[in-house]
Design a protein around this motif. Structure first.
Motif, PDB file in Angstrom:
ATOM      1  N   TYR A 197       0.827  -1.208   0.000  1.00 57.13           N
ATOM      2  CA  TYR A 197       0.000   0.000   0.000  1.00 57.13           C
ATOM      3  C   TYR A 197       0.864   1.261   0.000  1.00 57.13           C
ATOM      4  CZ  TYR A 197      -4.687  -1.958   0.354  1.00 57.13           C
ATOM      5  OH  TYR A 197      -5.870  -2.574   0.071  1.00 57.13           O
ATOM      6  N   ASN A 198       1.941   1.236   0.769  1.00 55.01           N
ATOM      7  CA  ASN A 198       2.817   2.406   0.825  1.00 55.01           C
ATOM      8  C   ASN A 198       3.420   2.708  -0.552  1.00 55.01           C
ATOM      9  OD1 ASN A 198       2.281   2.718   3.509  1.00 55.01           O
ATOM     10  ND2 ASN A 198       4.211   1.845   4.234  1.00 55.01           N
ATOM     11  N   LEU A 201       0.740   4.279  -2.646  1.00 57.45           N
ATOM     12  CA  LEU A 201       0.540   5.672  -2.223  1.00 57.45           C
ATOM     13  C   LEU A 201       1.631   6.578  -2.798  1.00 57.45           C
ATOM     14  CD1 LEU A 201      -0.497   5.111   1.508  1.00 57.45           C
ATOM     15  CD2 LEU A 201      -1.976   5.906  -0.352  1.00 57.45           C
ATOM     16  N   LEU A 213      -6.038   9.150  -3.299  1.00 61.37           N
ATOM     17  CA  LEU A 213      -5.105   8.882  -2.202  1.00 61.37           C
ATOM     18  C   LEU A 213      -5.861   8.652  -0.887  1.00 61.37           C
ATOM     19  CD1 LEU A 213      -1.691   9.956  -1.472  1.00 61.37           C
ATOM     20  CD2 LEU A 213      -3.311  10.861   0.180  1.00 61.37           C
ATOM     21  N   ARG A 216      -7.403   5.179  -0.811  1.00 57.95           N
ATOM     22  CA  ARG A 216      -6.429   4.125  -0.531  1.00 57.95           C
ATOM     23  C   ARG A 216      -5.943   4.168   0.930  1.00 57.95           C
ATOM     24  NH1 ARG A 216      -7.165   0.071  -3.998  1.00 57.95           N
ATOM     25  NH2 ARG A 216      -6.792   0.664  -6.181  1.00 57.95           N
ATOM     26  N   LEU A 217      -5.833   5.372   1.473  1.00 58.20           N
ATOM     27  CA  LEU A 217      -5.423   5.498   2.882  1.00 58.20           C
ATOM     28  C   LEU A 217      -6.484   4.862   3.794  1.00 58.20           C
ATOM     29  CD1 LEU A 217      -3.903   9.073   3.402  1.00 58.20           C
ATOM     30  CD2 LEU A 217      -2.816   6.894   3.957  1.00 58.20           C
ATOM     31  N   ALA A 231       3.184   6.140   4.971  1.00 54.07           N
ATOM     32  CA  ALA A 231       1.878   6.400   4.385  1.00 54.07           C
ATOM     33  C   ALA A 231       1.559   7.895   4.409  1.00 54.07           C
ATOM     34  CB  ALA A 231       0.800   5.630   5.133  1.00 54.07           C
ATOM     35  N   ALA A 235       0.974  11.194   1.318  1.00 55.93           N
ATOM     36  CA  ALA A 235      -0.215  12.038   1.480  1.00 55.93           C
ATOM     37  C   ALA A 235       0.174  13.510   1.474  1.00 55.93           C
ATOM     38  CB  ALA A 235      -0.934  11.684   2.772  1.00 55.93           C
TER      39      ALA A 235
END
Length: 798
Positions: A197-198, A201, A213, A216-217, A231, A235
């Motif tokens: 995931y990171n 992102l 974004l 997904r967060l 993460a 952002a």
């Protein structure tokens, strides 16, 4: 730094995961009567017929494949490839890909390998190919590779999949990365984790889609993984890219509260503010971070900000950053100095710019050509320029000094600072401004610097018509022992002759002779051209005599220009005499020059003199062309000696030449003016039979002649034929028709053609309006008389 460490740790962990998965997830397939065991990760397929390669055998396969695919275009049916496909393993493919320098060769090999029976790419082979395409910036091929990932059903470790996503992100393939992430999850091709995931992102953060974004967060958070530094950093970047600085500050404060802020995170925020022109906020953020977080910008960020602020015209803030950078012990690179000095020069702060150069030298950084160029471009005082050069060149060795001076001169000329380049060389020579130190003169070795620098500056000065400066610099070369070439003499003489500076040309010619340079034909012809353009027949003849002693021929354009000038001034006999004198000196004038004189006689109504000269040149062995005959025919027609003109046409044919459209135009116009329109019409059809197409001049002559002969209907028939042939009528044609129709008592029809003329934005001469007025008045049409008078008043002709 922490980001790179995190990535390395993740890759190591995922490699271990891959090994475990390879052992556990073996799938058994039945093909006919054979069993093939396949590892979904490494794609090692083997049957009872395939043996595992030994190390030496693997090296042989690798070397063969690299050798074949390095050659470029490879046929899949190539005999050299036969037998290699069955021995492929993912390790071999990965190694071969990394050995191929060209992305096309690598992609060709990758595609070939994927088609080999029993072989399957693993995630590391895909990543090797993705890295090559990413570095080569091949977006379309990366998209294809992304699609192939799904078709291959290859299993991915989280670390390997994260790397592939980053490759897509490097080329801004954000949509493709996002879609691939979802498809891999749906197909179960990767056990996605927080690291996956990171990475996603990070890719999304390269754009400005804040809603994606956030989605997904939230998705990451719902899976039970805490929102960590890796993460939050993407952002922050995404909100900054989107210009959503309120949300960006919330993220920054959260990072700060958790102690996550480092140089990289600080740089994201300040650089984003900088791009938006928020200079004051950038400085406030820097000071707050230094005071509260004890974190300063790194060297790279300082340099980027200096560049940005200087380009925004905030050189004052750039200097503040520079001083802060020096205080922290960072060393600005030469690019940072360059942009600072350029900004200072734009505001004419040469004093501060010179101080920066001193700082550079103290730090062991030498000013380059661009920096010196910026300063010289904005220094206007000669003494200041001299001091600057002495201060900055005195420590350079001979070679560097020469190279730097030459480069600066070229840079000045490239930006059209021609006078600055002149002044620079004057200072270097020390002949016009304050003398430089003796050490400076010895160091530069002006005698060796000389020729090339001076030639390009002198050429540029001549091109800008700065002849006095060019001559001044040219003489300085001689005083300082620089070699002056024949080419340079010729260039200056050419420019001076074009500017009608005959005295300087003669002086330079004499100087060439004194230096025992042999003048070339170009030298003499340049000066001859100047004399001819002046109409100086005696001077031109004297120059011809001197040229004869060197064995040079005069250019046709020069003596043709002289005779034309003499004819224009009414000196027809002098023009003819000059050509005769040329012949006596051993130069046979070209037929072009004689044609000019003959045309001059004809133009000035000296028909017999023109005919005599024409006859004389034929007796001397000249063979006149059609153009020369046309000149005579035009004159005879003008003199209404039509029978002689017709004989000339016969002579053209006897001599094997072909009469041209111009020939027939002269005859048709002559017969029309002589009142014999029937003969003119006969010639019109004759030229058509001979394949010559009448032009607007032909039709205009006929229309004018027929109207004058009182045959307006026939004139209009030819006008219609002209239009049908799509031969566009010009202004003269319209005026001839309108005037002719008025003479024939048809002013109403003539007025229609006048209106047509105006629609085509053609302005008639005043006599056309007068002809219309007279014709309408003779018909007692006062309404139209008033209308024409209004038109004349609007044009200022009333």
């Amino acid at each position: 730094m922490l980001g790179r460490l995190w990535t390395c740790m993740a890759v190591c962990v995922t490699r271990v995961q891959a090994d475990i998965y390879r052992v556990v997830h073996l799938s058994k397939y039945v093909i006919g009567r054979e069993f093939i065991w396949r590892s979904n990760t490494f794609g090692i397929s083997f049957s009872q017929k395939r043996l595992l390669c030994s190390n030496s055998s693997m090296e042989t396969v690798k070397a063969s494949l690299v050798s074949i695919f390095r050659r470029g275009l490879v046929s899949v049916e190539s005999p050299a490839l036969q037998g290699l496909g069955s021995r492929l393993t993912p390790q071999i493919v990965e190694t071969v890909l990394k050995s191929l320098e060209n992305w096309r060769s690598a992609f060709l090999f990758f595609e070939w390998a994927s088609r080999q029976k029993g072989y399957f790419h693993n995630c590391y082979a895909f990543n090797a190919m993705a890295a090559i395409l990413s570095n080569a910036r091949q977006k379309e091929q990366l998209k294809i590779l992304s699609e192939n990932v799904l078709h291959s059903k290859c299993y991915w470790t989280p670390g390997a999949f994260g790397y592939f996503l980053r490759c897509l992100g490097s080329q801004n393939l954000i949509v493709e990365a996002n879609n691939l992430f979802d498809q891999v999850r749906i197909l179960g091709l990767c056990n996605l984790n927080s690291y996956s995931y990171n990475c996603l992102l990070e890719v999304i953060a390269k754009g400005s889609d804040a809603s994606l974004l956030e989605y997904r967060l939230n998705e990451r958070k719902s899976l039970g993984w805490p929102i960590d530094k890796y993460a939050l950093t993407p952002a922050l970047q995404c909100y900054c890219n989107a210009g959503m600085f309120d949300k960006a500050m919330l993220i920054f404060n959260e990072l700060s509260g958790k102690g996550y802020v480092d140089h990289h995170i600080l740089a994201i925020l300040v650089l984003s503010y900088s791009k938006c022109g928020e200079v004051d906020k950038v400085f406030a953020m820097i000071e707050w971070s230094e005071e509260n977080l004890k974190i300063s910008l790194n060297e790279k960020t300082f340099c980027i900000l200096i560049h940005g602020f200087s380009r925004m015209g905030r050189v004052d803030k750039s200097l503040e950053l520079y001083l802060k950078m020096k205080k922290l012990g960072y060393q600005p690179d030469i690019a940072a100095y360059d942009v600072l000095i350029k900004g200072l020069c734009k505001i004419s702060d040469t004093g501060t710019a010179c101080k920066l150069i001193e700082h550079m030298k103290e730090s062991g950084v030498s000013p380059d050509t661009q920096i010196v160029f910026h300063l010289i471009s904005c220094i206007h005082d000669g003494g200041e320029l001299s001091q600057f050069l002495e201060d900055n060149w005195k420590d350079l060795d001979e070679e560097k000094g020469m190279l730097l001076c030459s480069s600066v001169v070229k840079a000045l000329l490239r930006d059209c600072h021609v006078e600055k380049a002149y002044r620079l060389l004057k200072v270097v020579f020390g002949s016009d401004m304050n003398e430089m130190s003796k050490a400076m003169k010895i160091n530069l070795e002006i005698q060796k610097l000389g020729t090339s620098c001076f030639e390009i500056v002198i050429d540029a000065l001549c091109a800008h018509n700065l002849f006095d400066m060019a001559l001044d610099l040219f003489q300085d070369m001689s005083k300082n022992g620089c070699i002056r070439s024949v080419r340079l003499f010729n260039d200056i003489i050419n420019c001076l002759s074009s500017a009608d500076r005959l005295t300087e040309c003669s002086d330079l010619l004499n100087e060439m002779k004194q230096m025992e340079f042999r003048p070339t034909h170009f030298t003499f012809n340049c000066i001859l051209g100047c004399l001819c353009r002046r109409g100086d027949a005696a001077g031109s003849l004297a120059m011809l005599r001197e040229m004869r002693t060197y064995g040079y021929e005069p250019w046709i354009k020069n003596y043709s220009a002289l005779v034309k000038k003499l004819c224009e001034n009414g000196r027809l006999v002098d023009a003819s005499s000059f050509l005769s004198d040329m012949s006596k000196e051993g130069f046979l004038p070209d037929l072009i020059a004689y044609s000019v004189v003959i045309d001059g006689f004809i133009y000035n109504d000296e028909w017999d003199l023109g005919l005599k000269l024409f006859s004389d040149i034929r007796e001397r062995g000249y063979h006149p062309d059609v153009v020369s005959y046309n000149t005579i025919i035009k004159g005879l027609c003008k003199a209404k000696r039509m029978s002689e003109a017709e004989k000339m046409v016969d002579e053209i044919i006897i001599n094997g030449l072909i009469p041209s459209v111009v020939t027939y135009n002269s005859l048709i116009d002559g017969w029309c003016k002589d009142g014999d329109t029937d003969r003119a019409i006969q010639l019109f059809y004759k030229m058509r039979v001979e394949g010559l197409e009448p032009n607007v001049i032909t039709f205009t002559s006929l229309v004018d002649g027929l109207c004058n002969a009182g045959k307006p209907e026939e004139a209009l028939r030819f006008w219609k034929e002209m239009e049908d042939k799509q031969c566009a009528a010009n202004r003269i044609a319209y005026m001839s028709l309108i005037n002719g129709l008025c003479k024939c008592g048809k002013p109403d029809l003539a007025f229609l053609y006048l209106q047509e003329m105006e629609r085509k934005e053609m302005v008639p001469d005043p006599y056309v309006y007068i002809a219309l007025l007279d014709s309408f008045a003779s018909h007692s049409n006062t309404t139209m008389v008033n209308e024409v008078q209004k038109m004349m008043a609007l044009l200022g002709l009333a």
